[in-house]
Motif scaffolding. Structure first.
Motif, PDB file in Angstrom:
ATOM      1  N   ILE A  11      45.683 -77.280  28.793  1.00  8.08           N
ATOM      2  CA  ILE A  11      46.032 -78.325  27.832  1.00  8.08           C
ATOM      3  C   ILE A  11      47.444 -78.817  28.153  1.00  8.08           C
ATOM      4  O   ILE A  11      48.396 -78.034  28.166  1.00  8.08           O
ATOM      5  CB  ILE A  11      46.006 -77.809  26.382  1.00  8.08           C
ATOM      6  CG1 ILE A  11      44.702 -77.068  26.094  1.00  8.08           C
ATOM      7  CG2 ILE A  11      46.232 -78.957  25.402  1.00  8.08           C
ATOM      8  CD1 ILE A  11      43.478 -77.916  26.153  1.00  8.08           C
ATOM      9  N   LEU A  12      47.581 -80.118  28.401  1.00 12.47           N
ATOM     10  CA  LEU A  12      48.890 -80.711  28.656  1.00 12.47           C
ATOM     11  C   LEU A  12      49.272 -81.603  27.486  1.00 12.47           C
ATOM     12  O   LEU A  12      48.669 -82.651  27.262  1.00 12.47           O
ATOM     13  CB  LEU A  12      48.862 -81.539  29.943  1.00 12.47           C
ATOM     14  CG  LEU A  12      50.162 -82.266  30.301  1.00 12.47           C
ATOM     15  CD1 LEU A  12      51.275 -81.260  30.589  1.00 12.47           C
ATOM     16  CD2 LEU A  12      49.954 -83.196  31.487  1.00 12.47           C
ATOM     17  N   LEU A  83      51.882 -85.090  38.407  1.00 14.63           N
ATOM     18  CA  LEU A  83      51.686 -83.916  37.543  1.00 14.63           C
ATOM     19  C   LEU A  83      50.207 -83.669  37.290  1.00 14.63           C
ATOM     20  O   LEU A  83      49.741 -82.519  37.361  1.00 14.63           O
ATOM     21  CB  LEU A  83      52.430 -84.109  36.224  1.00 14.63           C
ATOM     22  CG  LEU A  83      52.205 -83.011  35.172  1.00 14.63           C
ATOM     23  CD1 LEU A  83      52.606 -81.636  35.707  1.00 14.63           C
ATOM     24  CD2 LEU A  83      52.956 -83.333  33.880  1.00 14.63           C
ATOM     25  N   ILE A  84      49.461 -84.709  36.982  1.00 18.78           N
ATOM     26  CA  ILE A  84      48.029 -84.539  36.738  1.00 18.78           C
ATOM     27  C   ILE A  84      47.338 -83.980  37.974  1.00 18.78           C
ATOM     28  O   ILE A  84      46.486 -83.087  37.897  1.00 18.78           O
ATOM     29  CB  ILE A  84      47.388 -85.867  36.311  1.00 18.78           C
ATOM     30  CG1 ILE A  84      47.933 -86.317  34.956  1.00 18.78           C
ATOM     31  CG2 ILE A  84      45.864 -85.731  36.229  1.00 18.78           C
ATOM     32  CD1 ILE A  84      47.479 -87.706  34.534  1.00 18.78           C
ATOM     33  N   ARG A  85      47.713 -84.505  39.140  1.00 20.06           N
ATOM     34  CA  ARG A  85      47.116 -84.014  40.390  1.00 20.06           C
ATOM     35  C   ARG A  85      47.430 -82.544  40.620  1.00 20.06           C
ATOM     36  O   ARG A  85      46.559 -81.757  41.012  1.00 20.06           O
ATOM     37  CB  ARG A  85      47.645 -84.845  41.559  1.00 20.06           C
ATOM     38  CG  ARG A  85      47.058 -84.470  42.925  1.00 20.06           C
ATOM     39  CD  ARG A  85      47.934 -85.019  44.037  1.00 20.06           C
ATOM     40  NE  ARG A  85      49.234 -84.348  44.046  1.00 20.06           N
ATOM     41  CZ  ARG A  85      50.322 -84.852  44.655  1.00 20.06           C
ATOM     42  NH1 ARG A  85      50.256 -86.028  45.280  1.00 20.06           N
ATOM     43  NH2 ARG A  85      51.456 -84.177  44.623  1.00 20.06           N
ATOM     44  N   ASP A  86      48.677 -82.137  40.353  1.00 19.63           N
ATOM     45  CA  ASP A  86      49.102 -80.770  40.653  1.00 19.63           C
ATOM     46  C   ASP A  86      48.661 -79.769  39.580  1.00 19.63           C
ATOM     47  O   ASP A  86      48.223 -78.653  39.906  1.00 19.63           O
ATOM     48  CB  ASP A  86      50.616 -80.706  40.815  1.00 19.63           C
ATOM     49  CG  ASP A  86      51.109 -81.479  42.037  1.00 19.63           C
ATOM     50  OD1 ASP A  86      50.276 -81.797  42.906  1.00 19.63           O
ATOM     51  OD2 ASP A  86      52.317 -81.779  42.097  1.00 19.63           O
ATOM     52  N   TYR A  87      48.784 -80.157  38.312  1.00 21.36           N
ATOM     53  CA  TYR A  87      48.452 -79.229  37.220  1.00 21.36           C
ATOM     54  C   TYR A  87      46.958 -79.226  36.908  1.00 21.36           C
ATOM     55  O   TYR A  87      46.395 -78.225  36.486  1.00 21.36           O
ATOM     56  CB  TYR A  87      49.272 -79.593  35.977  1.00 21.36           C
ATOM     57  CG  TYR A  87      49.047 -78.702  34.791  1.00 21.36           C
ATOM     58  CD1 TYR A  87      49.227 -77.316  34.874  1.00 21.36           C
ATOM     59  CD2 TYR A  87      48.655 -79.231  33.555  1.00 21.36           C
ATOM     60  CE1 TYR A  87      49.021 -76.499  33.776  1.00 21.36           C
ATOM     61  CE2 TYR A  87      48.454 -78.421  32.460  1.00 21.36           C
ATOM     62  CZ  TYR A  87      48.631 -77.052  32.566  1.00 21.36           C
ATOM     63  OH  TYR A  87      48.419 -76.253  31.481  1.00 21.36           O
ATOM     64  N   PRO A  89      45.042 -80.730  34.432  1.00 25.18           N
ATOM     65  CA  PRO A  89      44.699 -80.347  33.055  1.00 25.18           C
ATOM     66  C   PRO A  89      43.269 -80.738  32.713  1.00 25.18           C
ATOM     67  O   PRO A  89      42.734 -81.727  33.224  1.00 25.18           O
ATOM     68  CB  PRO A  89      45.704 -81.144  32.216  1.00 25.18           C
ATOM     69  CG  PRO A  89      45.994 -82.354  33.057  1.00 25.18           C
ATOM     70  CD  PRO A  89      45.988 -81.855  34.478  1.00 25.18           C
ATOM     71  N   ASP A  90      42.661 -79.959  31.847  1.00 31.84           N
ATOM     72  CA  ASP A  90      41.346 -80.327  31.324  1.00 31.84           C
ATOM     73  C   ASP A  90      41.487 -81.374  30.224  1.00 31.84           C
ATOM     74  O   ASP A  90      40.651 -82.261  30.092  1.00 31.84           O
ATOM     75  CB  ASP A  90      40.634 -79.089  30.769  1.00 31.84           C
ATOM     76  CG  ASP A  90      40.362 -78.061  31.846  1.00 31.84           C
ATOM     77  OD1 ASP A  90      39.506 -78.330  32.706  1.00 31.84           O
ATOM     78  OD2 ASP A  90      41.023 -77.005  31.847  1.00 31.84           O
ATOM     79  N   ILE A  91      42.554 -81.233  29.430  1.00 29.49           N
ATOM     80  CA  ILE A  91      42.796 -82.149  28.313  1.00 29.49           C
ATOM     81  C   ILE A  91      44.264 -82.558  28.325  1.00 29.49           C
ATOM     82  O   ILE A  91      45.159 -81.715  28.488  1.00 29.49           O
ATOM     83  CB  ILE A  91      42.450 -81.496  26.967  1.00 29.49           C
ATOM     84  CG1 ILE A  91      40.965 -81.113  26.922  1.00 29.49           C
ATOM     85  CG2 ILE A  91      42.780 -82.427  25.806  1.00 29.49           C
ATOM     86  CD1 ILE A  91      40.565 -80.340  25.679  1.00 29.49           C
ATOM     87  N   ILE A  92      44.514 -83.858  28.154  1.00 31.43           N
ATOM     88  CA  ILE A  92      45.871 -84.371  27.976  1.00 31.43           C
ATOM     89  C   ILE A  92      45.988 -84.857  26.542  1.00 31.43           C
ATOM     90  O   ILE A  92      45.195 -85.691  26.094  1.00 31.43           O
ATOM     91  CB  ILE A  92      46.171 -85.527  28.951  1.00 31.43           C
ATOM     92  CG1 ILE A  92      46.040 -85.059  30.403  1.00 31.43           C
ATOM     93  CG2 ILE A  92      47.575 -86.086  28.704  1.00 31.43           C
ATOM     94  CD1 ILE A  92      46.132 -86.186  31.420  1.00 31.43           C
ATOM     95  N   LYS A 117      40.166 -85.152  29.991  1.00 24.69           N
ATOM     96  CA  LYS A 117      39.840 -85.717  28.693  1.00 24.69           C
ATOM     97  C   LYS A 117      41.150 -86.092  28.004  1.00 24.69           C
ATOM     98  O   LYS A 117      42.156 -85.368  28.117  1.00 24.69           O
ATOM     99  CB  LYS A 117      39.071 -84.725  27.828  1.00 24.69           C
ATOM    100  CG  LYS A 117      37.769 -84.219  28.448  1.00 24.69           C
ATOM    101  CD  LYS A 117      36.707 -85.280  28.469  1.00 24.69           C
ATOM    102  CE  LYS A 117      35.370 -84.686  28.922  1.00 24.69           C
ATOM    103  NZ  LYS A 117      34.285 -85.695  28.916  1.00 24.69           N
ATOM    104  N   LEU A 118      41.153 -87.217  27.279  1.00 30.89           N
ATOM    105  CA  LEU A 118      42.358 -87.679  26.599  1.00 30.89           C
ATOM    106  C   LEU A 118      42.218 -87.550  25.087  1.00 30.89           C
ATOM    107  O   LEU A 118      41.184 -87.912  24.513  1.00 30.89           O
ATOM    108  CB  LEU A 118      42.640 -89.144  26.948  1.00 30.89           C
ATOM    109  CG  LEU A 118      43.066 -89.447  28.388  1.00 30.89           C
ATOM    110  CD1 LEU A 118      43.109 -90.948  28.610  1.00 30.89           C
ATOM    111  CD2 LEU A 118      44.416 -88.822  28.693  1.00 30.89           C
TER     112      LEU A 118
END
Length: 372
Positions: A11-12, A83-87, A89-92, A117-118
């Protein structure tokens, strides 16, 4: 506790705000709570954010990811994409306008099969312009979480979002407030006479719409009271100037930002929330009510969703100094009756507005999103 599959979820939380108030505190407390449920949680924020100065130093490196997201720019967008590419996340979960736009666009540029998912969390009841861009932004969300039913209704109405995609999850009160011994507080409060001078309290970021000016002006008309103001913010110099103009410097104490606000609640007689706009269900309101305090709040959405006038608190017309004065005088003249009102409020908050209930609810929303 959440299902064991929660341990696999990343979760980000994202927050572009540089302020510090109920919204930022919720981002932090929810992140800590979700960690306890087994989620892998991080918070993306600017290096200028007060998260870096007001969180425990030992946890900053564990939770925070620094990104240049306080303003919209190509640099910020590329940083979000990286960040999205490296981390991965399943959900932002976005919390302010700027980070919502940046992370929604960054996620949109990813291949559809690997997009996160947003979730948009909407904390304040500001008017939303129902233009094509805003409707597109909200259409990208798997879910919208609000902090009051009033905000939820506004989003559904203004943006034609399906009610199935919007949930109201008020910010919960932590155990340090909920576990206070209500009966001892009750006994002490009813047996004592009203304090002289009457001790009024406001706990809020110093923003115009929080209504500090009405509380200060009320003091000029109610000579038997003093006001403590907890918090900092952009209106500090203007409010101090008003206090000097009204010759109230000996009756108004500005104590600034305080990490431990509970002691100020306990030392007060009445807690004021004269906000006239933008509120969800206020954390200050719930904390005060949890401690059995008498709360005077404006009769606006969010605040009036918890307070039933005469039963769990006192509701007044917003932007009215005279209404505040009348309320203070009525409570002062009927102290025992209004103290009982405070204890009913305490029972309500402990039953319905715990932090555990908040985190449990959002964790289930997140699990439902990824399993859909």
């Amino acid at each position: 506790m959440a299902d064991q599959s929660a341990k696999k979820l990343k979760i980000l939380h994202t927050e572009s705000s540089l302020g510090w108030g109920g919204q930022e505190l919720r981002v932090w407390s929810e992140s800590v709570g979700l960690r306890c449920y087994g989620f892998d949680v991080r918070i993306a924020c600017s290096s200028e954010s007060k998260f870096h100065s007001r969180l425990p130093r030992s946890l900053i490196d564990e939770f925070l990811i620094q990104l240049p997201i306080s303003r919209k720019s190509l640099r910020a967008l590329f940083a979000c994409m990286t960040l999205i590419r490296d981390y991965q996340p399943d959900i932002i979960v976005t919390h302010s306008s700027t980070d919502s736009w940046l992370f929604t666009l960054a996620n949109h540029f990813r291949p559809k099969s690997v997009r996160a998912k947003l979730v948009r969390t909407r904390h304040v009841r500001a008017e939303i312009a129902p233009n094509i861009l805003t409707k597109w932004l909200y259409s990208q969300c798997s879910h919208v979480i609000t902090t009051s039913d009033d905000i939820k209704a506004h989003i559904i109405s203004a943006l034609a979002v399906s009610p199935m995609r919007v949930s109201c999850v008020p910010t919960g009160v932590d155990d340090s407030f909920l576990n206070s011994v209500a009966e001892s507080t009750r006994s002490k409060s009813i047996q004592k006479t009203v304090s002289h001078p009457l001790r009024l309290l406001m706990v809020a970021t110093l923003r115009s719409w929080k209504g500090h000016i009405y509380a200060i002006e009320a003091l000029k008309k109610h000579h038997g009271s003093e006001l403590t103001v907890v918090g900092d913010g952009p209106q500090e110099s203007n409010l101090k100037l008003l206090v000097d103009e009204l010759d109230l410097a000996d009756r108004v104490a500005f104590v600034g930002y305080q990490k431990d606000v509970k002691k100020y609640f306990l030392d007060s007689d009445i807690v004021l929330l004269p906000s006239y706009a933008n509120e969800g269900i206020s954390q200050t309101q719930l904390q005060a009510m949890a401690l059995g305090k008498i709360v005077i709040a404006s009769n606006i959405g969010g605040l009036n969703e918890v307070i039933e006038h005469g039963h769990t608190g006192y509701l007044v017309e917003p932007k009215s100094t005279d209404a505040l004065v009348v309320a203070i005088k009525e409570i002062e003249a009927n102290w025992e009756e209004w103290s009982e009102c405070g204890f009913r409020a305490s029972s309500l908050v402990k039953a319905e507005y715990s932090q555990e209930k908040q985190v449990s609810t959002v964790s289930q929303i997140y699990l439902d999103i990824v399993s859909a």
